[in-house]
Design a protein around this motif. Sequence first.
Motif, PDB file in Angstrom:
ATOM      1  N   GLY A  60      41.461  42.545  43.984  1.00 26.06           N
ATOM      2  CA  GLY A  60      40.932  43.065  42.728  1.00 26.06           C
ATOM      3  C   GLY A  60      41.582  42.417  41.520  1.00 26.06           C
ATOM      4  O   GLY A  60      40.909  42.090  40.538  1.00 26.06           O
ATOM      5  N   LEU A  61      42.889  42.224  41.583  1.00 28.12           N
ATOM      6  CA  LEU A  61      43.596  41.572  40.477  1.00 28.12           C
ATOM      7  C   LEU A  61      43.186  40.111  40.346  1.00 28.12           C
ATOM      8  O   LEU A  61      43.068  39.590  39.238  1.00 28.12           O
ATOM      9  CB  LEU A  61      45.110  41.677  40.704  1.00 28.12           C
ATOM     10  N   ARG A  62      42.964  39.453  41.470  1.00 26.60           N
ATOM     11  CA  ARG A  62      42.508  38.054  41.422  1.00 26.60           C
ATOM     12  C   ARG A  62      41.176  37.953  40.699  1.00 26.60           C
ATOM     13  O   ARG A  62      40.974  37.083  39.843  1.00 26.60           O
ATOM     14  CB  ARG A  62      42.373  37.516  42.847  1.00 26.60           C
ATOM     15  N   ASP A  63      40.237  38.847  41.024  1.00 28.69           N
ATOM     16  CA  ASP A  63      38.937  38.836  40.356  1.00 28.69           C
ATOM     17  C   ASP A  63      39.076  39.164  38.873  1.00 28.69           C
ATOM     18  O   ASP A  63      38.353  38.625  38.041  1.00 28.69           O
ATOM     19  CB  ASP A  63      37.997  39.845  41.019  1.00 28.69           C
ATOM     20  N   ALA A  64      40.002  40.066  38.554  1.00 29.85           N
ATOM     21  CA  ALA A  64      40.161  40.500  37.160  1.00 29.85           C
ATOM     22  C   ALA A  64      40.774  39.407  36.291  1.00 29.85           C
ATOM     23  O   ALA A  64      40.391  39.242  35.125  1.00 29.85           O
ATOM     24  CB  ALA A  64      41.026  41.763  37.101  1.00 29.85           C
TER      25      ALA A  64
END
Length: 279
Positions: A268-272
């Motif tokens: 999720g952090l990678r996508d964000a």
Amino acid sequence: MARRTLRVFTGNKLALTGVVVLLLLLAFSYLGPLVHDTEQVHTDLSQANRPPGGSGHLLGTTDLGYDMVGRLMVAGQTSLEIGLAAGLLATLFGTVYGAVSGYFGGWVDAAMMRVTDAALAIPAMFLLVVVAAIITPSKGVLIMIIAGVAWLSPARLVRGEALSLRNREYVQAMRMMGGGGTRAVFRHIVPNAVGTVIVNCTFQIADAILYVSYLAFLGLSIPPPSADWGSMLSAGITYTQNGYWWLIFPPGIAIVLVVAAFNFIGDGLRDAFEVRLRK
């Protein structure tokens, strides 16, 4: 920017599930003992291997007579603390190491990366087992051992980011104004690679928790009465043929849940933080 990042992260259902699972495990491990107080120091062999629900033990007892629920809480504290500390320490050191190597380049980069390549050539588990067998394991020792092999990945990752960032206009302008290498690394390189660092940190923590479990499964865990989920799983394997499933499944499920939670959060952090994936 921050709102968009938060919106993208909260829009990822798996990432939110990971956050919820992690918070529940933290509450279970640290707040649970306040509600479910059990004896986790002295053994009681008369209560050993009791099945779930018997004698007031919701998940039964261990081979040494410890209440299984209480043992999971104590073991969870150890696994989470070692995993979090080792992951954060490895990420911190690897970030600085990689940023310095990438920014200065030349012979400095060549020398620092040869050290990293040499360390990567040796299997991490081999190093962990050898060092843990020589030094008596403790919480602090395990943190240092795991961090000592885990910093290599973030170092190479941040080094790649630094090679790109050092040629940006704002870094060149800082050099023209007389700024030194320390200022460039800590004020420009590291802050602008923070997205990559944060994402990698979540994966480092998940890997560190698995390393703790690996070592415990090989008998290189913290000595009793301390425990972690890996040592509980290792002890439970001994009684597989006896059908004592409650000694295996709870710690195994806990390990799977916490590692999956950190990986979901990392995705999720990678996508964000990744601009190209926001669409």
